[in-house]
Write an enzyme that holds these catalytic residues in place. Structure first.
Site: not given
Length: 267
Positions: A95, A98-99, A102, A144, A159, A162, A164, A225
């Site tokens: 990742r 991207y991170d 930025k 979803f 799991p 996590q 958001r 994360p």
């Protein structure tokens, strides 16, 4: 897949009109599916593209707003995340295009501010959802909702605990406008501090859209994360901003848009 080719080329950043006083720099794929598809072009968009946009702002003496991301906090050791937190990012992970891209762009923004006096604004955007989003975007909200409409199992990455914090797009746009028109350079977190586990989010979509659809578990992706939640104290104090649309209001609006584009009416 390559959605932002032009800002990587300086000649493409020449203004069509001479009188430009504000630049909104939002270029870069934000979905892991898209930004990992061509990681080199992703980091070029963040670094070379931002350099080009800053060069344009310098030439025009225009104020520039850059949309950074909550991904700069990485796998955070602080929760919720404040703007003063420096983050815990894997610089060589899948990742990182991207991170870390930025993070570098934020550095460039402040270097141009300090060295050339360019007026800058930096927004750190947390998870956003809403109408007109790419149906196959790959992020959890669109996944979803599209799956529920298509009567497919909602795939929760393990799991499932996590978290958001998802912000409706109209609230985000209001925040960006207020940041641009304000006086604070940032960075400022823009996101909804309402925190949900992936299982809770899947159950909300199931309840609101398709109670018959199943929820299944799938393997997770690397460097995902376990927690993500914005501290928006600064946005409240500096901008007078906070989100207004809650999850149970936003999901049906996004559902209506997806159904129309998929050609799947309500039954």
């Amino acid at each position: 897949m390559d959605r932002t080719p032009k800002i990587r080329t300086y000649s493409s950043c020449r203004p069509l009109f001479v009188e430009v006083d504000q630049i909104y720099h939002l270029a870069c794929p934000a979905s892991p599916i898209f930004y990992k598809y061509n990681s080199v072009k992703t980091i070029k968009t963040n670094v070379i593209g931002t350099l080009n946009m800053l060069g344009l702002a310098k030439r025009l003496r225009a104020r520039i707003l850059f949309t950074s991301t909550s991904e700069v906090y990485g796998d955070p050791l602080e929760h919720p995340q404040k703007e003063t937190y420096w983050g815990n990012v894997n610089p060589i992970g899948v990742r990182s295009c991207y991170d870390e891209g930025k993070r570098m762009a934020e550095t460039l923004m402040f270097d141009y501010y300090r060295q050339y006096g360019i007026e800058i604004r930096i927004a750190r955007i947390f998870n956003t959802y809403g109408q007109r989003m790419n149906i196959d975007d790959g992020r959890v909200g669109s996944n979803f909702i599209a799956q529920a409409i298509r009567n497919e199992p909602l795939t929760v990455q393990l799991p499932g605990t996590q978290t958001r914090s998802v912000c409706y797009v109209s609230d985000l746009v209001d925040g960006l406008n207020q940041l641009m028109e304000g006086t604070d350079a940032g960075p400022i977190n823009l996101g909804n501090p309402g925190e949900f586990t992936m299982k809770e989010l899947a159950k909300a979509v199931q309840e609101l859209i398709n109670p018959e659809v199943q929820i299944s578990e799938v393997e997770n992706t690397p460097d995902d994360p376990p927690q993500r939640k914005p501290d928006i104290t600064k946005a409240k104090e500096v901008l007078g901003w906070e989100p207004k649309v809650n999850l149970h209001e936003g999901i049906p609006l996004m559902e209506d848009d997806f159904r129309q584009r998929l050609g799947v009416p309500r039954t």
